[in-house]
Design a protein around this motif. Structure first.
Motif, short mmCIF file in Angstrom:
data_model
loop_
_atom_site.label_atom_id
_atom_site.label_comp_id
_atom_site.label_asym_id
_atom_site.label_seq_id
_atom_site.Cartn_x
_atom_site.Cartn_y
_atom_site.Cartn_z
N GLN A 20 0.79 -1.07 0.15
CA GLN A 20 0.01 -0.02 -0.06
C GLN A 20 0.91 1.10 0.06
O GLN A 20 1.77 1.58 0.81
CB GLN A 20 -0.86 0.06 1.11
CG GLN A 20 -1.83 1.35 1.24
CD GLN A 20 -2.67 1.47 2.28
OE1 GLN A 20 -4.04 0.85 2.09
NE2 GLN A 20 -2.56 1.99 3.26
N LEU A 21 0.76 2.01 -1.15
CA LEU A 21 1.36 3.45 -1.04
C LEU A 21 0.26 4.31 -0.70
O LEU A 21 -0.75 4.72 -1.42
CB LEU A 21 1.91 3.65 -2.45
CG LEU A 21 3.01 2.56 -2.88
CD1 LEU A 21 3.82 2.92 -4.12
CD2 LEU A 21 4.05 2.39 -1.66
N ARG A 22 0.77 5.30 0.15
CA ARG A 22 -0.47 6.40 0.60
C ARG A 22 -0.35 7.62 0.05
O ARG A 22 0.73 8.16 -0.57
CB ARG A 22 -0.28 6.54 2.22
CG ARG A 22 -0.53 5.16 3.11
CD ARG A 22 -0.20 5.70 4.62
NE ARG A 22 1.08 6.06 4.89
CZ ARG A 22 1.44 6.65 5.92
NH1 ARG A 22 0.48 6.66 6.86
NH2 ARG A 22 2.62 6.60 6.39
N CYS A 23 -1.62 8.32 -0.23
CA CYS A 23 -1.78 9.58 -0.70
C CYS A 23 -2.62 10.23 -0.25
O CYS A 23 -3.89 9.82 -0.06
CB CYS A 23 -1.87 9.10 -2.45
SG CYS A 23 -2.21 10.81 -3.25
N LYS A 24 -2.58 11.63 0.03
CA LYS A 24 -3.59 12.40 0.58
C LYS A 24 -3.51 13.77 -0.34
O LYS A 24 -2.42 14.14 -0.56
CB LYS A 24 -3.47 12.51 2.04
CG LYS A 24 -3.71 11.52 2.89
CD LYS A 24 -3.90 11.67 4.52
CE LYS A 24 -5.47 12.27 4.52
NZ LYS A 24 -6.17 12.48 5.71
N TYR A 25 -4.72 14.12 -0.45
CA TYR A 25 -4.91 15.32 -1.46
C TYR A 25 -5.66 16.36 -0.74
O TYR A 25 -6.29 16.35 -0.01
CB TYR A 25 -5.51 15.07 -2.90
CG TYR A 25 -7.01 14.65 -2.62
CD1 TYR A 25 -7.27 13.29 -2.26
CD2 TYR A 25 -7.96 15.68 -2.80
CE1 TYR A 25 -8.67 12.97 -2.30
CE2 TYR A 25 -9.25 15.20 -2.38
CZ TYR A 25 -9.34 13.88 -2.38
OH TYR A 25 -10.94 13.76 -2.17
N SER A 26 -5.31 17.64 -1.20
CA SER A 26 -6.12 18.79 -0.79
C SER A 26 -6.69 19.60 -1.95
O SER A 26 -5.82 20.07 -2.76
CB SER A 26 -5.14 19.68 0.19
OG SER A 26 -5.85 21.08 0.50
N TYR A 27 -7.80 19.55 -1.93
CA TYR A 27 -8.46 20.20 -3.24
C TYR A 27 -10.02 20.21 -2.86
O TYR A 27 -10.80 19.44 -2.35
CB TYR A 27 -8.28 19.56 -4.60
CG TYR A 27 -8.78 20.13 -5.86
CD1 TYR A 27 -9.78 19.39 -6.71
CD2 TYR A 27 -8.68 21.54 -6.07
CE1 TYR A 27 -10.02 19.91 -7.80
CE2 TYR A 27 -9.07 22.03 -7.22
CZ TYR A 27 -9.87 21.33 -8.17
OH TYR A 27 -10.34 21.75 -9.15
N SER A 28 -10.64 21.51 -2.93
CA SER A 28 -12.01 21.85 -2.55
C SER A 28 -12.95 21.39 -3.54
O SER A 28 -14.04 21.04 -3.02
CB SER A 28 -11.85 23.62 -2.25
OG SER A 28 -11.87 24.12 -3.40
N ALA A 29 -12.58 21.25 -4.63
CA ALA A 29 -13.71 20.78 -5.67
C ALA A 29 -13.67 19.29 -5.90
O ALA A 29 -12.70 18.82 -5.07
CB ALA A 29 -13.49 21.54 -6.90
N THR A 30 -14.29 18.70 -6.70
CA THR A 30 -14.35 17.36 -7.14
C THR A 30 -13.03 17.09 -7.57
O THR A 30 -12.77 17.57 -8.70
CB THR A 30 -15.25 16.94 -8.25
OG1 THR A 30 -16.72 17.18 -7.66
CG2 THR A 30 -15.08 15.54 -8.18
N PRO A 31 -12.26 16.05 -6.90
CA PRO A 31 -10.95 15.65 -7.54
C PRO A 31 -10.76 14.70 -8.68
O PRO A 31 -11.70 13.85 -8.47
CB PRO A 31 -10.25 15.08 -6.23
CG PRO A 31 -11.18 14.43 -5.50
CD PRO A 31 -12.64 15.28 -5.85
N TYR A 32 -10.03 14.87 -9.60
CA TYR A 32 -9.66 13.92 -10.60
C TYR A 32 -8.19 13.47 -10.14
O TYR A 32 -7.29 14.29 -9.99
CB TYR A 32 -9.72 14.57 -11.87
CG TYR A 32 -11.02 14.89 -12.57
CD1 TYR A 32 -10.98 15.68 -13.69
CD2 TYR A 32 -11.99 14.43 -11.81
CE1 TYR A 32 -12.09 15.94 -14.11
CE2 TYR A 32 -13.45 14.97 -12.48
CZ TYR A 32 -13.24 15.59 -13.72
OH TYR A 32 -14.55 16.20 -14.26
N LEU A 33 -8.18 12.21 -9.76
CA LEU A 33 -7.06 11.66 -9.04
C LEU A 33 -6.17 10.58 -10.01
O LEU A 33 -6.87 9.79 -10.65
CB LEU A 33 -7.23 11.07 -7.86
CG LEU A 33 -7.85 12.08 -6.55
CD1 LEU A 33 -8.61 11.19 -5.59
CD2 LEU A 33 -6.78 12.86 -5.92
N PHE A 34 -4.98 10.60 -9.92
CA PHE A 34 -4.13 9.50 -10.94
C PHE A 34 -3.01 9.15 -9.98
O PHE A 34 -2.42 9.55 -9.02
CB PHE A 34 -3.45 10.48 -11.83
CG PHE A 34 -4.56 11.41 -12.59
CD1 PHE A 34 -4.84 12.56 -12.33
CD2 PHE A 34 -5.09 10.52 -13.68
CE1 PHE A 34 -5.92 13.16 -13.16
CE2 PHE A 34 -6.00 11.38 -14.29
CZ PHE A 34 -6.55 12.53 -14.35
#
Lengths: 115, 114
Positions: A20-34
């Protein structure tokens, strides 16, 4: 401000183990993630993407990732790693900027698979 | 299928010398095009993007410039290289319209400034 955090700079696992590789994002709108993977001295290859719908998305080579809106996370998983999975993995979020979109990358996680 | 080529594969240049890096996309008309810079062992930083021929937007100032002379070509250049320009330069493309947000990357050019 928009950002992507990959808390683990380096992960070492044994061949055949789960990952498992962890990722956290900060974005107020709907995120597109990659998730992208970079092998030594090469460009980036897209592993998988999340736009909407089922929070678990499947990618290439047995990778999958799970989106969690409540946790603002997009963790990458693989049930059984192979030595050839050794590479740098980047998580990214696409944000709208003006009349285009921009990818914000995390710092990357170097995966080393030991035989 | 779309293909993206970058040239040269690698460059070793002297401080103060000029630079020109190129990127060509085949099999895709009117793509969005992007230049990224990656320090050794670091993450990617977007430098420029272009949504059409002749139009380039700068994202960060690194004493570099970019141009899009043709629909399928994106050029990165500077008249005077700095040591800090060393790194890996990646070109990428994405679909122009719609909600397609993924970008597809070229093989990159490794630049060493001495």
């Amino acid at each position: 401000a928009q950002s992507v955090t990959q808390p683990d700079a380096r992960v070492t696992v044994s061949e055949g183990a789960s990952l498992q590789l962890r990722c956290k994002y900060s974005y107020s709108a709907t995120p597109y993630l990659f998730w992208y993977v970079q092998y030594p001295r090469q460009g980036l290859q897209l592993l998988l993407k999340y736009y909407s719908g089922d929070p678990v998305v499947q990618g290439v080579n047995g990778f999958e990732a799970e989106f969690s809106k409540s946790n603002s996370s997009f963790h990458l998983r693989k049930a059984s790693v192979h030595w050839s999975d050794s590479a740098v993995y980047f998580c990214a979020v696409s944000i709208r900027t003006g009349n285009t979109r921009k990818l914000i990358f995390g710092l990357g996680t170097t995966l080393q698979v030991q035989p | 299928a779309q293909t993206i080529h970058q040239w040269p594969v690698a460059e070793i240049k002297a401080v103060g010398s000029p630079l020109s890096l190129g990127c060509t996309i085949k099999g895709k008309s009117s793509p969005n095009l992007y230049w990224y810079w990656q320090a050794t062992g670091g993450t990617l930083q977007q430098l420029f993007y272009s949504i059409t021929v002749g139009q380039v937007e700068s994202v960060v100032q690194l004493n570099l410039s970019a141009s899009r002379p043709k629909d399928d070509q994106f050029i990165l250049s500077t008249e005077k290289l700095l040591l800090s320009h060393s790194g890996f330069y990646l070109c990428a493309w994405s679909h122009l319209r719609g909600n397609y947000a993924e970008q597809f990357f070229g093989p990159g050019t490794r630049l060493t400034v001495l």
